[in-house]
Design a protein around this motif. Structure first.
Motif, PDB file in Angstrom:
ATOM      1  N   SER A  52       4.578  -6.417 -12.012  1.00  0.00           N
ATOM      2  CA  SER A  52       5.984  -6.335 -12.476  1.00  0.00           C
ATOM      3  C   SER A  52       6.818  -7.487 -11.898  1.00  0.00           C
ATOM      4  O   SER A  52       7.706  -8.004 -12.559  1.00  0.00           O
ATOM      5  N   GLN A  53       6.487  -7.882 -10.654  1.00  0.00           N
ATOM      6  CA  GLN A  53       7.192  -9.031 -10.055  1.00  0.00           C
ATOM      7  C   GLN A  53       6.888 -10.308 -10.837  1.00  0.00           C
ATOM      8  O   GLN A  53       7.774 -11.127 -11.090  1.00  0.00           O
ATOM      9  N   LYS A  86      -1.518   0.564  -6.929  1.00  0.00           N
ATOM     10  CA  LYS A  86      -0.051   0.548  -6.878  1.00  0.00           C
ATOM     11  C   LYS A  86       0.472  -0.854  -6.515  1.00  0.00           C
ATOM     12  O   LYS A  86       1.414  -1.358  -7.112  1.00  0.00           O
ATOM     13  N   THR A  87      -0.186  -1.477  -5.525  1.00  0.00           N
ATOM     14  CA  THR A  87       0.217  -2.826  -5.090  1.00  0.00           C
ATOM     15  C   THR A  87       0.107  -3.812  -6.251  1.00  0.00           C
ATOM     16  O   THR A  87       0.983  -4.653  -6.454  1.00  0.00           O
ATOM     17  N   THR A 129      -5.272  -0.994  -3.363  1.00  0.00           N
ATOM     18  CA  THR A 129      -4.650   0.073  -4.158  1.00  0.00           C
ATOM     19  C   THR A 129      -4.131  -0.477  -5.488  1.00  0.00           C
ATOM     20  O   THR A 129      -3.691  -1.625  -5.567  1.00  0.00           O
ATOM     21  N   SER A 155      -6.666  -6.124  -4.458  1.00  0.00           N
ATOM     22  CA  SER A 155      -5.962  -5.226  -3.540  1.00  0.00           C
ATOM     23  C   SER A 155      -6.747  -3.930  -3.343  1.00  0.00           C
ATOM     24  O   SER A 155      -7.629  -3.601  -4.133  1.00  0.00           O
ATOM     25  N   SER A 213       8.802 -10.341 -14.097  1.00  0.00           N
ATOM     26  CA  SER A 213      10.250 -10.557 -13.974  1.00  0.00           C
ATOM     27  C   SER A 213      10.582 -12.007 -13.585  1.00  0.00           C
ATOM     28  O   SER A 213      11.641 -12.517 -13.909  1.00  0.00           O
ATOM     29  N   LYS A 249       0.198  -3.140  -9.447  1.00  0.00           N
ATOM     30  CA  LYS A 249       1.221  -2.865 -10.464  1.00  0.00           C
ATOM     31  C   LYS A 249       2.548  -3.483 -10.046  1.00  0.00           C
ATOM     32  O   LYS A 249       3.292  -4.015 -10.860  1.00  0.00           O
ATOM     33  N   LYS A 250       2.829  -3.407  -8.721  1.00  0.00           N
ATOM     34  CA  LYS A 250       4.060  -4.015  -8.190  1.00  0.00           C
ATOM     35  C   LYS A 250       4.018  -5.533  -8.386  1.00  0.00           C
ATOM     36  O   LYS A 250       4.975  -6.147  -8.840  1.00  0.00           O
ATOM     37  N   THR A 251       2.869  -6.136  -8.036  1.00  0.00           N
ATOM     38  CA  THR A 251       2.689  -7.596  -8.200  1.00  0.00           C
ATOM     39  C   THR A 251       2.894  -7.991  -9.654  1.00  0.00           C
ATOM     40  O   THR A 251       3.559  -8.975  -9.957  1.00  0.00           O
TER      41      THR A 251
END
Lengths: 113, 236
Positions: free
Chosen positions: A108-109, A101-102, A99, A97, A112, A104-106
């Motif tokens: 955490s997804q 941030k993207t 960034t 990616s 979960s 980190k979002k991936t």
């Protein structure tokens, strides 16, 4: 916006799978840098602008940053790592990616789900 | 959508191992895998294995790697085994075998391990072009070279460029013998592209389009409707 003086960067989310327990973060970091240096030399390493962002020992996920021109080379170096700390290992790129941030979002997804 | 295939993974020794391999391949993004046997007897449990892989959403194909010592041995092995496997590859260790394999349309891919990479010369390329045989490299083969890797890549790079100019297809596989040998398809693509200095985007074709074309062609050949190249029985 890209700051003057530095090129575009890419963030790589990778996953480490090893035989037995997972090695410590510094060992993984060292193995990645060594693999890249062995393949492309010190000059290649400096051009790649490789930076170790994070690594979670529990999950085996980690994030690397490099120049956008060096993504394929970093992937190659990670692919050629077949042993870590004397144990069989595999490092696979999960996502690339622009960034952190993207990623980190991936991450955490993925955790979960 | 791109369908990725790992054209060379060792034949799993047990059903548990097969299940583990299948789930890892699925996670990495592969849609198909060619399980590789080194002899006909090794592939006896193929139907059971295919089911295990199917349950995980990965199509399993059977592949045979031939390592003949001479061209006569190669011809005998091809006659005996060709119709039992979806993919047949030849590991070329001598010039005689390499030439015979390159001109035989029953062979799908050619592997040139170690010093045999010098056999990928102009004559070999010409023969492979006329019979439609692809050249193959595997990650495990490259990793086994260790200190000899730079020399191998220099020779292979030159030969591959010549082969690509003539329209030979190139395939890259993991050659994994366990889950630690597997890699993500895009990582394999980046590796072959970087190490052999291939044009941008070409690496992806070596793990998707080219091997898939071989598989589709062979599936059609192995089907009951196949009569000969270009002639197919249309069932009413």
């Amino acid at each position: 916006m890209v700051r003057v003086g530095r090129g575009k960067r890419r963030y790589l989310l990778f996953h480490l799978t090893t035989e037995g327990g997972r090695p410590e973060a510094w060992r993984v970091e060292k193995a990645v840098y060594e693999a890249y240096k062995k393949l492309f030399g010190v000059k290649g390493l400096s051009e790649a602008e490789l930076a170790w962002i994070s690594y979670e020992e529990n999950s085996g996920f980690g994030i690397l940053r490099c120049s956008h021109r060096a993504v394929a080379r970093v992937r190659t170096a990670l692919t050629l790592i077949d042993e870590l700390d004397g144990r069989k290992a595999r490092i696979c790129t999960v996502r690339v990616s622009g960034t952190g941030k993207t990623l980190k979002k991936t991450l955490s997804q993925m955790k979960s789900s | 959508m791109r369908r990725f295939i790992d054209l060379q993974v060792h034949w799993p020794g047990s059903l548990e191992e097969a299940e583990l391999l299948a789930s890892h391949l699925r996670k990495l993004g592969f849609k198909a895998v060619a399980l590789t046997a080194s002899k006909l007897e090794e592939a006896e449990n193929r139907q059971t294995l295919k089911k295990v892989f199917e349950e995980k959403g990965v199509e399993a194909l059977s592949r045979l790697n031939l390592k003949p010592e001479g061209s006569r041995q190669l011809l005998e092995a091809l006659r005996a085994c060709r119709r039992s496997f979806e993919i047949v590859s030849v590991i070329c260790l001598s010039k005689q075998v390499a030439r015979q394999a390159a001109k035989d349309h029953r062979v799908d891919t050619l592997l040139f391990p170690g010093r045999a990479v010098r056999l990928m010369d102009e004559a070999e390329v010409e023969l492979a072009r006329s019979s439609g045989v692809a050249f193959e490299f595997s990650l495990s083969m490259l990793l086994n070279l260790e200190g000899r890797l730079p020399g191998y890549l220099a020779e292979a790079g030159r030969n591959v460029k010549r082969a690509l100019r003539k329209g030979i297809r190139l395939v890259f596989s993991s050659g994994a013998s366990n889950i630690y040998g597997l890699r993500a398809p895009r990582d394999l693509a980046a590796t072959v592209e970087t190490l052999l200095e291939l044009p941008s985007g070409f690496g992806l074709l070596t793990v998707s389009k080219f091997p898939m074309e071989i598989v589709e062609r062979n599936k059609a050949k192995l089907s009951r409707a196949f009569i000969e190249p270009g002639v197919r029985l249309v069932l009413g």
